[in-house]
Motif scaffolding. Structure first.
Motif, short mmCIF file in Angstrom:
data_model
loop_
_atom_site.label_atom_id
_atom_site.label_comp_id
_atom_site.label_asym_id
_atom_site.label_seq_id
_atom_site.Cartn_x
_atom_site.Cartn_y
_atom_site.Cartn_z
N LEU B 46 0.83 -1.22 0.00
CA LEU B 46 0.00 0.00 0.00
C LEU B 46 0.86 1.26 0.00
O LEU B 46 0.59 2.21 -0.75
N ASP B 47 1.89 1.28 0.85
CA ASP B 47 2.79 2.43 0.88
C ASP B 47 3.43 2.66 -0.48
O ASP B 47 3.51 3.78 -0.97
N LEU B 48 3.86 1.55 -1.10
CA LEU B 48 4.57 1.67 -2.38
C LEU B 48 3.65 2.16 -3.49
O LEU B 48 4.02 3.01 -4.31
N VAL B 49 2.43 1.64 -3.50
CA VAL B 49 1.46 2.10 -4.50
C VAL B 49 1.15 3.59 -4.26
O VAL B 49 1.02 4.37 -5.21
N GLY B 50 1.09 3.97 -3.00
CA GLY B 50 0.85 5.37 -2.66
C GLY B 50 1.99 6.27 -3.15
O GLY B 50 1.75 7.33 -3.74
N GLN B 51 3.22 5.83 -2.95
CA GLN B 51 4.37 6.60 -3.43
C GLN B 51 4.31 6.75 -4.95
O GLN B 51 4.50 7.84 -5.50
N ALA B 52 4.02 5.63 -5.61
CA ALA B 52 3.96 5.65 -7.08
C ALA B 52 2.88 6.61 -7.56
O ALA B 52 3.09 7.37 -8.51
#
Lengths: 312, 252
Positions: B46-52
């Motif tokens: 979730l964090d990574l998708v948010g960063q992207a």
């Protein structure tokens, strides 16, 4: 020492006064067993329920939808963990409960044995499946066992969020292109009856034991919950221009409730028995995860043991 | 190449690496070795998708062609993706996923630490926010590296093999080209040679603690900066992009 009869009277009187039963309180064996059965079934449903929706995380059609679905499925894992912990307060541990799931001894909600075939199914699950679950769970939140009822309060809050996101997906599709609208109607057609059935057999074939009602383990009859779910959902379908796949569905002006057509209970009991379209792959996924994770759990234990030696 | 084009490319590199890693992690959902890890891995995803999402949104603005973050994520073909090769490697067993994530976390950790000082305010702010998340990711995967490395003979062997197999993709993390040169001069991007030094020290130290061997220097794969990927990326994108491509120009 008090005799069984006095204990039972005290137990009942607490429940009648709305005082919650807590893990260390005396409780009848039958009460404990019934709660373990219900709560673990609920926990299993949460983790098996991650699978049909988890299917679509990698295919979600936008970054926003992907993030929401990830968060939702993560919530379900959290509910599972929370419910296993609540069940453990009754004197059984998670590994034993999982063993019951993996060997087929324990059940989980019949609904998760249906496949998620299109993106609209993710909307339908949030809208219908979580919607039906909430009806059941808000009733259970008033139940007599403290840890379960508190778990339900918390879980219901998140479930109503899930329910809204599901309906929102359905809205986007129903007000979208012709193909999207068809996708939404198709999902409703396939999920409506399973959602109606997941609330359990009708009252005439599943008489609620007076005892379970008196003990506030079961709070409302299946048919009463089903009626409430249908009353709430039909106008939502109307609003987005979708048709409930029940030609006999009628609004009864006198009672103020909808009356549904005949339910295919043969299908329901078959799915419960293991003959649904996805029973085998759902169970296999759980068993595989457990088996493939064994060496990981062993490593964790070995490492912790080494650290204990070092620290002692 | 002008600064705007370079900045667009630079954003894609950052965003795509997070996105593809997040996509890989989310494949685990429901299949983790314990329930707690299902939760942890989806959290990192979730964090990574948010960063992207945040960086792609910015990339769309920098590019100036009206592309949204979804256009950039779902409608670019394989050769236009700029994620590091490490991110697209398939999950393998749990040791492989943890090792891949650990190597990536250390990279992101020093990367964002440095990029916080960027003269580009958006990149600097996003780095600051992301660094907080990455610090947790790194803590989580470091603990798993120790448990697996110093756990049982089986876990040790599995995680050692994973590190060995992944090693040839770690050179690609630090490759620099004219995009980096141009933006470095402007104070926008960072010097990956510096990040490389910190990364190497950190990884070596943790592997030693985990009783694992640092792989011998192997020939390093390269190419992500120019969109030359391994065969795995195409399959991942086919799955990720299929709805957007099947039903173009609709809202979801």
């Amino acid at each position: 020492m008090k005799d069984e009869k006095t204990l039972l009277e005290e137990f009942q009187s607490k429940i009648d006064k709305g005082i919650k039963i807590e893990p260390k309180d005396w409780m009848p064996e039958k009460y404990r067993k019934q709660l373990i059965r219900m709560m673990s079934q609920h926990a299993h449903s949460e983790i098996v329920g991650m699978l049909p929706e988890g299917n679509w995380i990698t295919r979600a059609p936008s970054l926003r939808r992907k993030a929401i679905l990830l968060a939702k499925v993560q919530d379900e894992a959290g509910h599972g963990m929370y419910l296993y912990s609540a069940t453990e307060t009754l004197g059984i541990d998670r590994s034993e409960l999982l063993e019951q799931l993996h060997t087929g001894k324990a059940k989980y909600s019949s609904i998760f044995n249906y496949p998620t075939l299109t993106w609209a199914d993710i909307g339908a699950i949030g809208w219908l499946v979580d919607g039906a679950a909430i009806m059941n769970q808000t009733a259970l939140a008033k139940g007599s066992y403290g840890p379960y009822s508190r778990a339900m309060v918390r879980i219901c809050k998140e479930e109503s969020f899930h329910n809204r996101q599901g309906y929102e997906i359905m809205c986007s599709l129903a007000f979208g292109s012709e193909e999207q609208k068809q996708m939404a109607q198709d999902a409703l057609n396939r999920w409506w009856w399973p959602a109606i059935m997941m609330l359990g057999p009708s009252d005439d074939s599943s008489p609620n034991s007076d005892e379970l009602m008196r003990w506030k383990v079961k709070m409302e009859s299946n048919d009463a919950i089903r009626e409430r779910f249908i009353d709430r959902t039909v106008p939502q379908a109307d609003y987005i221009g979708l048709t409930i796949p029940d030609p006999d569905l009628m609004f009864n002006k006198e009672t103020g409730h909808y009356k549904h057509g005949p339910i295919n209970w043969e299908e329901f009991f078959n799915v419960i028995k293991g003959n649904g379209p996805c029973n085998k792959i759902r169970l296999k996924a759980r068993v595989d995860a457990d088996r493939n994770g064994r060496w990981v759990r062993e490593a964790t234990e070995a490492y912790a043991a080494k650290k204990r030696i070092v620290n002692s | 190449m002008d600064k705007q084009k370079a900045l667009f490319q630079y954003c894609l590199r950052l965003a795509d690496s997070s996105l593809i890693m997040g996509q890989r992690l989310s494949e685990w959902c429901g299949h983790g070795p314990v329930l707690e890890e299902d939760i942890a891995l989806t959290n990192i995803a979730l964090d990574l998708v948010g960063q992207a999402t945040a960086i792609l949104n910015y990339a769309g603005k920098v590019e100036g062609k009206g592309h949204t973050e979804d256009d950039l994520a779902f409608l670019r073909p394989e050769r236009e993706f700029r994620n590091v090769l490490l991110a697209e490697q398939p999950n393998g067993d749990y040791a492989f996923t943890i090792a891949r994530q650990f190597l990536f976390d250390v990279y992101q950790y020093y990367y964002y630490q440095s990029l916080q000082k960027s003269k580009d305010e958006t990149l600097s702010a996003l780095s600051e926010k992301s660094l907080k998340e990455v610090t947790y990711h790194l803590r989580h995967t470091s603990q798993w590296m120790l448990r697996l490395g110093d756990g049982t003979p089986e876990s040790h062997e599995r995680v050692q093999r994973a590190i060995n197999e992944l090693w040839m993709f770690t050179g690609d993390l630090f490759d620099m080209d004219e995009v980096d040169a141009l933006l470095l001069k402007e104070g926008v991007s960072i010097d990956l040679k510096e990040v490389k030094g910190k990364w190497e020290n950190h990884v070596a130290e943790l592997l030693e603690k985990a009783t694992l061997q640092l792989p011998v220097q192997t020939f390093m794969q390269a190419g992500s900066r120019a969109g030359k990927h391994t065969e795995h990326l195409g399959f991942l994108l086919a799955e990720m992009q299929y709805l957007q491509r099947t039903y173009p120009d609709v809202k979801w």
